[in-house]
Design a protein around this motif. Sequence first.
Motif, short mmCIF file in Angstrom:
data_model
loop_
_atom_site.label_atom_id
_atom_site.label_comp_id
_atom_site.label_asym_id
_atom_site.label_seq_id
_atom_site.Cartn_x
_atom_site.Cartn_y
_atom_site.Cartn_z
N UNK A 183 0.81 -1.22 0.00
CA UNK A 183 0.00 0.00 0.00
C UNK A 183 0.85 1.27 0.00
N UNK A 184 2.04 1.20 0.58
CA UNK A 184 2.90 2.39 0.64
C UNK A 184 3.37 2.84 -0.74
N UNK A 185 3.26 1.96 -1.74
CA UNK A 185 3.68 2.31 -3.10
C UNK A 185 2.51 2.77 -3.96
N UNK A 186 1.28 2.69 -3.43
CA UNK A 186 0.09 2.94 -4.23
C UNK A 186 -0.48 4.34 -4.00
N UNK A 187 -1.27 4.78 -4.95
CA UNK A 187 -2.02 6.03 -4.82
C UNK A 187 -3.41 5.72 -4.26
N UNK A 188 -4.12 4.78 -4.92
CA UNK A 188 -5.43 4.34 -4.44
C UNK A 188 -5.57 2.84 -4.71
N UNK A 189 -6.41 2.22 -3.91
CA UNK A 189 -6.60 0.78 -4.07
C UNK A 189 -7.90 0.37 -3.40
N UNK A 190 -8.65 -0.56 -4.02
CA UNK A 190 -9.86 -1.09 -3.42
C UNK A 190 -10.32 -2.32 -4.17
N UNK A 226 -6.67 -0.32 -8.93
CA UNK A 226 -5.58 0.36 -8.24
C UNK A 226 -4.98 1.45 -9.12
N UNK A 227 -4.28 2.38 -8.47
CA UNK A 227 -3.48 3.37 -9.18
C UNK A 227 -2.22 3.61 -8.38
N UNK A 228 -1.14 3.95 -9.06
CA UNK A 228 0.12 4.20 -8.39
C UNK A 228 1.00 5.08 -9.28
N UNK A 229 1.97 5.80 -8.69
CA UNK A 229 2.88 6.58 -9.50
C UNK A 229 3.65 5.68 -10.47
N UNK A 230 3.80 6.15 -11.70
CA UNK A 230 4.49 5.35 -12.72
C UNK A 230 5.88 4.96 -12.26
N UNK A 231 6.55 5.86 -11.55
CA UNK A 231 7.92 5.59 -11.11
C UNK A 231 7.99 4.44 -10.10
N UNK A 232 6.85 4.11 -9.47
CA UNK A 232 6.84 3.03 -8.48
C UNK A 232 6.59 1.65 -9.08
N UNK A 233 6.26 1.59 -10.37
CA UNK A 233 5.89 0.30 -10.97
C UNK A 233 6.99 -0.75 -10.85
N UNK A 234 8.27 -0.44 -11.18
CA UNK A 234 9.30 -1.49 -11.06
C UNK A 234 9.44 -2.01 -9.63
N UNK A 235 9.44 -1.10 -8.66
CA UNK A 235 9.57 -1.53 -7.26
C UNK A 235 8.35 -2.32 -6.82
N UNK A 236 7.15 -1.88 -7.22
CA UNK A 236 5.92 -2.58 -6.89
C UNK A 236 5.94 -4.00 -7.48
N UNK A 237 6.36 -4.11 -8.73
CA UNK A 237 6.40 -5.42 -9.39
C UNK A 237 7.33 -6.38 -8.67
N UNK A 238 8.52 -5.89 -8.33
CA UNK A 238 9.50 -6.74 -7.64
C UNK A 238 9.00 -7.14 -6.25
#
Length: 766
Positions: A427-434, A442-454
């Motif tokens: 959740x700390x990497x996301x903008x919104x989620x439900x 869900x939505x998240x900053x584009x720059x967080x996608x690699x870290x979120x995926x890993x």
Amino acid sequence: MEWILASTEQPPESFIAAVKEYTRGSSGNYAAQILWQRGIREPEQLTNFINSQVYKPANPGDFGQEMQLAVVRLQQARESGEKVAIWGDFDADGITSTAVLWDGLGQFFVQHLQLSYYIPNRFTESHGLNCAGIDRLAEQGCKLIVTCDTGSTNISEILYAQKLGIDVIVTDHHTLPPERPPAIAIINPRYLPNHHPLYHLSGVAVAYKLVEGLYQYLPDVPRQPLEDLLDLVAVGLIADLVQLSGDCRYLAQVGIQRLQSDYLQPPTLRRRPGLGRLLELCQRSGDRPTDISFGLGPRINAVSRIQGDASFCVELLTSRDQNHVKQLAESAELANTRRKSLQKDVAQQVSNKLKQMDLSTTSVIVLEDSQWAVGVLGLVAGQVAQETGKPTILLSTEPGETANPLARGSARSVSDIDLYQLVQGQAHLLHRFGGHPFAAGLSLPVENIPLFTEAINQQLRQSLGGKNLIPKVTADLLVTVADLGKELFNELKLLEPCGMGNPVPKLLLRNCRFTNAWHRNQEDLRGKKVQYIKTDFDLGDDSTNSTFPGVWWGHYKDELPPGRCDCIVELDYNSFKKRYEVRLIDVAPGADNPLTTVNLAQNLWDFRLNPLGEDLPQPEQSLLLEECPTSWEDLRAWLRRSQQEQKTLVLAWQTPGITAPEGIWRTLVGIAKYLSRTQQPVTRTQLLAKLNISNQSLIIGLKALRHLGFSFQRQDRLLFIHYQASSISPTAEAAITEFLTAIREEQFQREYFTQVPLKTIAAILK
């Protein structure tokens, strides 16, 4: 895809006879077998499952104080003339929820004057409450918002509404946050015990329960019967990913009856002419849950997927204006045909990206693209998850030049993986989620996608503990082409409505063939071709000289294998063509070969369903596996041995003889008592051969015997058994249950390894 054949344990004759009472003109065997497999085994269970007239639905009061608070606040709003707004959602569950509250609360508040509704735009607002929308309602003088199918996680938005002098009542079914939202009332079945009959309600059913509570509290006010809302409840329930058990099943049953009875009326007399027109456009009659899941649901969902704004769908479901709803229904139909084309285009692009991935090292598929349409990502994610057996998250990214760009998308899960908990862990990497365990946005900053995926892949790998994720499909019955038709269809219809927890029965056909296959693009209302393929075919086998029609959605005819094959299908009735047909789910080629070989690191030969013949490799070149394995590890051990000895592994076990677990337990107790009385020794090998169980199950069985007063003395490889009746443990019953459970699981695994396709064995043993 891994195929699993459900347990073929034969129900008692008394149970088959009870089922036959409902099947009229057929044996009842097939329906009884599936019901028995799914835990419907007692007469009262059977009656409640099949007959909605005897089922006793739960009372709205089961929601306790939350329901009381909501009803009292609505009563206050009614008495003081406050403006009330319904805040809905743009998917089928959210639209029908809004329609239920619009019609239901409309019995207590003047529509358009005192009561309004708000549907967020899928493209610009996404799911849930938002401050901009709350501002608009505040400007209109709204003092109370009633959410439906949303709101449980909107803590900051509810606080914002309160600052503007607006109270909020939440009706929702999505997973709850740790902190209770500061609403006046929260009617969410997730607060109830998970065995409660209301626990699995979807958003529309929760909204219905709120209206039902008002009807009970103010019985003299409503002018329309509460039951008039049930057709909307059925549409939302079946279109959403909820388990159809308890009150969910009951509401879906009675709602479908209401839907069909209204459709059978002349168009000018229908209560919901919009639903009637939609059914006409999708060439269905409203008497089947598939009329909703494949007809009404996709068309309602398509509007927001293509246009973003789905507000007119509430009018479509509630207006009595024949001409107006006809136009709205045709707009929904056009949106659905465009959705199909767009979905196919995005699915192809996703497929191209998947080819560049190493799926063997991927636990959660996360893909992104700036060109993908957000509206269809959930549908495509669901397809990918089913095909790969892995949770899938698809994201559409904003253009790179946008300041702090966000990626928005959808996630879909498989098997028993709780997607909500999985994503919430990041959740700390996301903008919104439900969402809920099987589907989420869900939505998240584009720059967080690699870290979120890993991070999310690492999280799931740790929770799985090295277990492989393999796409699975379970077949309920083994049938032939001769079995297909009206009689079998009517038996299986007994299980409807089907959904989560009670899936549509899937039928396995062996050694069959496809003929007269042809495919074509779909067309929209205006005759325009849509890039969405459907293949029609005839299915045949050696059980009959006749063939049976079928359809394979989203596939070309060239994808059907030539020659003999195995396939899994669902049996359906096409009300437009007035015929019974099958929907193809999966197909495996090569069933016409009595000997099938697969080139792994060594040869793997399959004689499970054929007698050993002259084609068998020479003994010095082969390793014969005649005992059915009970786990993949057992099979891998034989594979390693064959590789070490450089021999062909021959799968030669036959269909195992099944003895009821209780019978095996009685045999074990009888042997133990006999050996105790005679003081004769026994070896573990002798016990295993006599009971026909695995060593692991035997260990559990001996443990259970200890709880009954038996003790054991070992001398070399011999086992002496002694019995003392006075030392029975109070936990003996639990120990016996553990043994019976172990036997059932072992028998299930043996049946599975007898039926699992060779291609699945080859894929897993690679």
